[in-house]
Design a protein around this motif. Structure first.
Motif, PDB file in Angstrom:
ATOM      1  N   LYS A 253       0.839  -1.201   0.000  1.00 56.95           N
ATOM      2  CA  LYS A 253       0.000   0.000   0.000  1.00 56.95           C
ATOM      3  C   LYS A 253       0.873   1.249   0.000  1.00 56.95           C
ATOM      4  CE  LYS A 253      -3.789  -2.375   0.283  1.00 56.95           C
ATOM      5  NZ  LYS A 253      -4.721  -2.450  -0.853  1.00 56.95           N
TER       6      LYS A 253
ATOM      7  N   TRP B 223      -0.467   3.682   4.566  1.00 59.07           N
ATOM      8  CA  TRP B 223      -1.057   2.752   5.526  1.00 59.07           C
ATOM      9  C   TRP B 223      -2.023   3.443   6.483  1.00 59.07           C
ATOM     10  CZ3 TRP B 223      -1.563  -2.112   4.963  1.00 59.07           C
ATOM     11  CH2 TRP B 223      -0.645  -2.832   4.181  1.00 59.07           C
TER      12      TRP B 223
ATOM     13  N   THR C 271      -5.193   3.423   4.679  1.00 60.60           N
ATOM     14  CA  THR C 271      -5.704   2.052   4.655  1.00 60.60           C
ATOM     15  C   THR C 271      -6.389   1.694   5.974  1.00 60.60           C
ATOM     16  OG1 THR C 271      -3.887   1.424   3.159  1.00 60.60           O
ATOM     17  CG2 THR C 271      -5.055  -0.361   4.247  1.00 60.60           C
TER      18      THR C 271
END
Length: 271
Positions: free
Chosen positions: A209, A212, A215
């Motif tokens: 990713k 993060w 995310t």
């Protein structure tokens, strides 16, 4: 004239074939085959002209002529050397192929130029916007340039994988509590553990990713876990609900104690 300014001389074959020649005959033979190569055709001995090519007097020529004829196929006044004929054929074939390839390449370039000119003419005929706004044109180009720069910057940024040492920071924990006010700090901690285990176990590109923190925020927003069932039917644990997280770096555990240095978990009260 032969295709090359130099001729091929197979030394081992030459020495094997001419071991019986005298020094004078060596010189005469080399002069004959060099003249053969230079002219690119069989030798012509009309009126004994090869006497001059071999740099011999009439007497010397008559004395050595028979020996020199061993290397040629004699047909009247024509002296043909089979080895040189084969070499000339190879050289001329290669030269012809190279010439043809060059002509084809030149023709391809010529047609390409014609096609380009034809395309430009068609564009001119089909173009109807004669009042082009130069300023707008410039702005459009600048905008495209900035857009490409932004895309390149985005592309150059590489993603990373979540490390096993990852812990939820206090900032992200507080955000999650505000986003999901019906959950407790213990719920958020367990959610963070599930988040970490899931992404560490994700294979290949799926586990990579760019951001993060983003995310994690998406993970919290999409969470549909029934925390009442997961905690045995109670939303809150048996102890007082935790609203704060330990502020010691890389800890992130729930903290109910506030010291002079900030909120601390049980393991970091003294720090």
């Amino acid at each position: 004239m032969a295709a090359l300014p130099y001729m091929q001389l197979y030394v081992a074959d030459y020495l094997a074939d001419t071991a019986h020649l005298t020094v004078s005959q060596h010189g005469a033979y080399l002069l004959l085959i060099m003249n053969y190569w230079q002219t690119g055709k069989a030798l012509n001995n009309f009126n004994e002209r090869l006497t001059n090519v071999a740099r011999m007097s009439s007497e010397e020529w008559n004395e050595n002529k028979k020996t020199l004829q061993e290397f040629f196929v004699i047909d009247g006044d024509t002296w043909t050397h089979l080895r040189i004929e084969a070499d000339l054929f190879d050289v001329n074939s290669k030269a012809k192929k190279a010439s043809n390839a060059g002509k084809l390449s030149a023709e391809a370039r010529r047609l390409e130029k014609i096609n380009k000119r034809s395309t430009n003419v068609k564009r001119t005929f089909n173009h109807t916007d004669t009042d082009t706004d130069t300023d707008t044109d410039t702005d459009t180009k600048t905008s495209k340039s900035k857009s490409l720069s932004a895309q390149n910057a985005q592309t150059s940024k590489k993603g990373t994988r979540l490390t096993p040492e990852w812990v939820l920071s206090k900032t992200l924990g507080d955000w999650a509590l505000k986003e999901k006010p019906h959950l407790t700090a213990d719920n958020i901690r367990r959610m963070a553990e599930s988040f970490r285990d899931y992404w560490i176990a994700s294979p290949g590109a799926k586990g990579v990713k760019l951001d993060w923190e983003a995310t994690w925020r998406n993970w919290v927003r999409k969470d549909t876990t029934d925390w009442q069932k997961s905690t045995g039917g109670a939303i809150a644990p048996s102890v007082t609900p935790v609203k704060y997280f330990c502020e010691v770096e890389n800890c992130g555990k729930p903290a109910n104690v506030k010291t002079s240095k900030g909120h601390r978990c049980a393991g970091h009260i003294a720090k």
